[in-house]
Design an enzyme around this catalytic site. Structure first.
Site, PDB file in Angstrom:
ATOM      1  N   GLY A   1       0.670  -1.129  -0.113  1.00 21.99           N
ATOM      2  CA  GLY A   1       0.153   0.061  -0.183  1.00 21.99           C
ATOM      3  C   GLY A   1       0.739   1.304  -0.128  1.00 21.99           C
ATOM      4  O   GLY A   1       0.278   2.331   0.474  1.00 21.99           O
TER       5      GLY A   1
ATOM      6  N   ASN B   1       1.806   3.078  -2.637  1.00 20.37           N
ATOM      7  CA  ASN B   1       0.945   3.884  -3.511  1.00 20.37           C
ATOM      8  C   ASN B   1      -0.312   4.462  -2.952  1.00 20.37           C
ATOM      9  O   ASN B   1      -0.594   5.707  -3.122  1.00 20.37           O
ATOM     10  CB  ASN B   1       0.739   3.270  -4.862  1.00 20.37           C
TER      11      ASN B   1
ATOM     12  N   HIS C   1      -5.511  -8.633  -9.343  1.00 20.26           N
ATOM     13  CA  HIS C   1      -6.438  -9.200  -9.652  1.00 20.26           C
ATOM     14  C   HIS C   1      -7.037  -8.833 -11.105  1.00 20.26           C
ATOM     15  O   HIS C   1      -7.098  -7.746 -11.073  1.00 20.26           O
ATOM     16  CB  HIS C   1      -7.525  -9.573  -8.864  1.00 20.26           C
ATOM     17  N   ILE C   2      -6.964  -9.820 -11.983  1.00 21.14           N
ATOM     18  CA  ILE C   2      -7.408  -9.438 -13.323  1.00 21.14           C
ATOM     19  C   ILE C   2      -9.136  -9.390 -13.317  1.00 21.14           C
ATOM     20  O   ILE C   2      -9.731 -10.112 -12.900  1.00 21.14           O
ATOM     21  CB  ILE C   2      -7.078 -10.167 -14.489  1.00 21.14           C
ATOM     22  N   LEU C   3      -9.589  -7.970 -13.578  1.00 21.43           N
ATOM     23  CA  LEU C   3     -10.779  -7.664 -13.591  1.00 21.43           C
ATOM     24  C   LEU C   3     -11.786  -8.284 -14.880  1.00 21.43           C
ATOM     25  O   LEU C   3     -11.269  -8.054 -15.796  1.00 21.43           O
ATOM     26  CB  LEU C   3     -10.936  -6.205 -13.276  1.00 21.43           C
TER      27      LEU C   3
ATOM     28  N   HIS D   1       0.621   0.885 -13.214  1.00 24.09           N
ATOM     29  CA  HIS D   1       1.356  -0.398 -13.981  1.00 24.09           C
ATOM     30  C   HIS D   1       2.874   0.133 -14.031  1.00 24.09           C
ATOM     31  O   HIS D   1       3.207   1.063 -14.604  1.00 24.09           O
ATOM     32  CB  HIS D   1       0.975  -0.858 -15.210  1.00 24.09           C
TER      33      HIS D   1
ATOM     34  N   ASP E   1      -3.724  -4.104 -19.033  1.00 21.55           N
ATOM     35  CA  ASP E   1      -2.692  -3.027 -19.102  1.00 21.55           C
ATOM     36  C   ASP E   1      -2.509  -2.437 -20.764  1.00 21.55           C
ATOM     37  O   ASP E   1      -1.496  -1.815 -21.016  1.00 21.55           O
ATOM     38  CB  ASP E   1      -1.317  -3.537 -18.689  1.00 21.55           C
TER      39      ASP E   1
ATOM     40  N   GLU F   1       6.451   5.903  -9.176  1.00 23.60           N
ATOM     41  CA  GLU F   1       5.048   5.562  -8.899  1.00 23.60           C
ATOM     42  C   GLU F   1       4.307   6.512  -7.999  1.00 23.60           C
ATOM     43  O   GLU F   1       3.225   6.815  -8.443  1.00 23.60           O
ATOM     44  CB  GLU F   1       4.863   4.058  -8.482  1.00 23.60           C
TER      45      GLU F   1
HETATM   46  N1  LIG Z   1      -9.250  -6.150 -16.794  1.00 28.06           N
HETATM   47  C1  LIG Z   1      -8.406  -5.621 -16.184  1.00 28.06           C
HETATM   48  N2  LIG Z   1      -7.827  -5.988 -15.065  1.00 28.06           N
HETATM   49  C2  LIG Z   1      -6.677  -5.365 -14.274  1.00 28.06           C
HETATM   50  C3  LIG Z   1      -6.045  -4.788 -15.124  1.00 28.06           C
HETATM   51  C4  LIG Z   1      -6.260  -4.409 -16.306  1.00 28.06           C
HETATM   52  O1  LIG Z   1      -5.492  -3.462 -17.156  1.00 28.06           O
HETATM   53  N3  LIG Z   1      -7.161  -4.701 -16.978  1.00 28.06           N
HETATM   54  N4  LIG Z   1      -4.838  -4.277 -14.716  1.00 28.06           N
HETATM   55  C5  LIG Z   1      -4.162  -5.232 -13.469  1.00 28.06           C
HETATM   56  C6  LIG Z   1      -3.067  -4.637 -12.817  1.00 28.06           C
HETATM   57  N5  LIG Z   1      -2.059  -5.497 -13.145  1.00 28.06           N
HETATM   58  C7  LIG Z   1      -0.984  -4.818 -13.859  1.00 28.06           C
HETATM   59  O2  LIG Z   1      -0.914  -3.808 -13.746  1.00 28.06           O
HETATM   60  C8  LIG Z   1      -2.212  -6.945 -13.312  1.00 28.06           C
HETATM   61  C9  LIG Z   1      -2.232  -7.599 -11.931  1.00 28.06           C
HETATM   62  C10 LIG Z   1      -2.186  -8.853 -11.767  1.00 28.06           C
HETATM   63  C11 LIG Z   1      -2.317  -9.675 -12.888  1.00 28.06           C
HETATM   64  C12 LIG Z   1      -2.345 -11.203 -12.739  1.00 28.06           C
HETATM   65  O3  LIG Z   1      -1.736 -12.052 -13.524  1.00 28.06           O
HETATM   66  N6  LIG Z   1      -3.214 -11.724 -11.697  1.00 28.06           N
HETATM   67  C13 LIG Z   1      -3.522 -13.056 -11.548  1.00 28.06           C
HETATM   68  C14 LIG Z   1      -3.065 -13.476  -9.917  1.00 28.06           C
HETATM   69  C15 LIG Z   1      -2.007 -12.941  -9.745  1.00 28.06           C
HETATM   70  C16 LIG Z   1      -1.502 -13.087  -7.903  1.00 28.06           C
HETATM   71  O4  LIG Z   1      -2.778 -13.111  -7.441  1.00 28.06           O
HETATM   72  O5  LIG Z   1      -0.533 -12.844  -7.769  1.00 28.06           O
HETATM   73  C17 LIG Z   1      -4.842 -13.342 -11.633  1.00 28.06           C
HETATM   74  O6  LIG Z   1      -5.522 -12.413 -11.489  1.00 28.06           O
HETATM   75  O7  LIG Z   1      -5.064 -14.361 -12.009  1.00 28.06           O
HETATM   76  C18 LIG Z   1      -1.879  -9.239 -14.370  1.00 28.06           C
HETATM   77  C19 LIG Z   1      -1.922  -7.838 -14.155  1.00 28.06           C
HETATM   78  C20 LIG Z   1      -5.513  -5.129 -12.523  1.00 28.06           C
HETATM   79  N7  LIG Z   1      -6.498  -5.843 -12.999  1.00 28.06           N
HETATM   80  N1  LIG Z   2       0.476  -5.008 -12.516  1.00 30.51           N
HETATM   81  C1  LIG Z   2       0.504  -4.259 -11.483  1.00 30.51           C
HETATM   82  C2  LIG Z   2       1.547  -4.016 -10.518  1.00 30.51           C
HETATM   83  O1  LIG Z   2       2.528  -4.772 -10.616  1.00 30.51           O
HETATM   84  N2  LIG Z   2       1.556  -3.066  -9.515  1.00 30.51           N
HETATM   85  C3  LIG Z   2       2.549  -3.040  -8.900  1.00 30.51           C
HETATM   86  O2  LIG Z   2       2.455  -3.324  -7.471  1.00 30.51           O
HETATM   87  C4  LIG Z   2       3.107  -2.720  -6.677  1.00 30.51           C
HETATM   88  C5  LIG Z   2       2.219  -2.375  -5.451  1.00 30.51           C
HETATM   89  O3  LIG Z   2       2.919  -1.777  -4.402  1.00 30.51           O
HETATM   90  P1  LIG Z   2       2.144  -1.131  -2.994  1.00 30.51           P
HETATM   91  O4  LIG Z   2       1.304  -2.226  -2.585  1.00 30.51           O
HETATM   92  O5  LIG Z   2       3.181  -0.719  -1.998  1.00 30.51           O
HETATM   93  O6  LIG Z   2       1.451   0.412  -3.569  1.00 30.51           O
HETATM   94  C6  LIG Z   2       3.525  -1.355  -7.481  1.00 30.51           C
HETATM   95  O7  LIG Z   2       5.173  -1.494  -7.700  1.00 30.51           O
HETATM   96  C7  LIG Z   2       2.684  -1.406  -8.420  1.00 30.51           C
HETATM   97  O8  LIG Z   2       3.163  -0.845  -9.638  1.00 30.51           O
END
Ligand SMILES: Nc1nc2c(c(=O)[nH]1)N[C@@H](CN(C=O)c1ccc(C(=O)N[C@@H](CCC(=O)O)C(=O)O)cc1)CN2
Ligand SMILES: NCC(=O)N[C@@H]1O[C@H](COP(=O)([O-])[O-])[C@@H](O)[C@H]1O
Length: 251
Positions: free
Chosen positions: A36, A38, A138-140, A159, A199, A228
């Protein structure tokens, strides 16, 4: 400059001429999964950190009114509670247990999870004007993205990579390895709108971060995190300015 920790407050230095003046106020919901830092940068920028009344507030028009984590142990929940911000822990495991561990079952569980997540966000009082993914891992699914679009609530995501480069998780690690292989000379950080494709949403702001020979991954990560914390506040300020203009035009 690093975000404050709950035990001490630091001034987020900002060019006051950039300080945004508006009669509107905006409610932010922030999604997190981890430390947290950020989120803390946003808490500080909104002036919500304890005893932050004498510090600069780059986001005077905003307040974080809800923090949601998909991980119970996310320290960001502590940061939110220290700032007296309501928090929610939304657990995917509960949904997965209701369905068979098959591809279809997992997809159904994630869809139900995301449906409820959208409902928790949109029925929270006050309803957010903007959702910020700040380390939300978490991928939404489309059901979530579509629900918020239908409610006219934009979603932005931080990101740690440049547009189209290292989408997904572990972006910093992959960038570091690519630099070691001589494939890139720079990486960066972006804040982008969230769409179904991970992303790949329209960038709001992008900041390049040079790669340095002989630097460790941890040293690169620290420089990226510093970038960031500043970029997320500036990008949020930019999006809120656009929302303010939209409100003005709509009367
Ligand atoms: N629909 C979208 N969902 C999310 C986006 C997006 O652009 N479109 N951005 C992500 C954030 N992110 C990168 O910036 C990102 C975070 C997590 C994953 C991923 O592979 N997650 C896995 C679980 C991984 C884990 O629990 O450690 C999953 O969801 O199965 C990819 C990209 C936020 N969501
Ligand atoms: N794909 C998304 C991703 O990689 N996000 C990254 O998770 C970290 C969260 O740090 P924080 O919990 O200290 O803010 C940050 O480095 C952010 O860019």
């Amino acid at each position: 400059m690093s975000p404050s920790s709950p035990s001490k407050i630091r001034t987020i230095s900002t060019d006051k001429s950039r300080a945004y003046s508006t009669s509107s106020s905006f409610n932010l919901t922030v999604l997190i999964s981890g430390s947290g830092t950020n989120l803390q940068a946003l808490i500080d920028a909104c002036g919500q950190a304890p005893s932050s009344k004498n510090t600069a507030r780059p986001l005077p028009q905003a307040q974080i009114t809800h923090v949601i984590s998909n991980r119970r142990d996310a320290y960001g929940l502590v940061r939110a509670q220290e700032a007296h911000i309501p928090t929610t822990y939304h657990n995917l495991v509960t949904y997965k247990k209701k369905h068979p561990p098959t591809e279809t079952g997992t997809q159904t569980a994630r869809r139900e999870y995301d449906t409820d997540l959208a409902q928790k966000i949109l029925t929270h009082i006050p309803c957010p004007d903007l959702v910020v993914c700040a380390g939300w891992m978490h991928i939404l699914s489309p059901v979530f993205v579509n629900a918020l679009a239908a409610a006219n609530v934009p979603i932005i995501n931080l990101h740690p990579a440049l547009p189209g480069q290292f989408n997904g998780a572990n972006a910093i690690g992959r960038a570091y390895e690519a630099f070691q292989r001589g494939e890139i000379s720079k990486t960066g950080v972006m804040v982008h709108y969230v769409v179904d494709e991970v992303d790949m949403g329209q960038p709001v702001m992008v900041k390049e971060v040079e790669c340095r020979p002989g630097e460790s991954q941890k040293e690169l990560e620290e420089r990226i995190h510093q970038t960031e914390w500043q970029l997320l506040v500036e990008a949020t300020e930019k999006v809120l300015a656009e929302l303010e203009e939209k409100r003005r035009l709509e009367g």
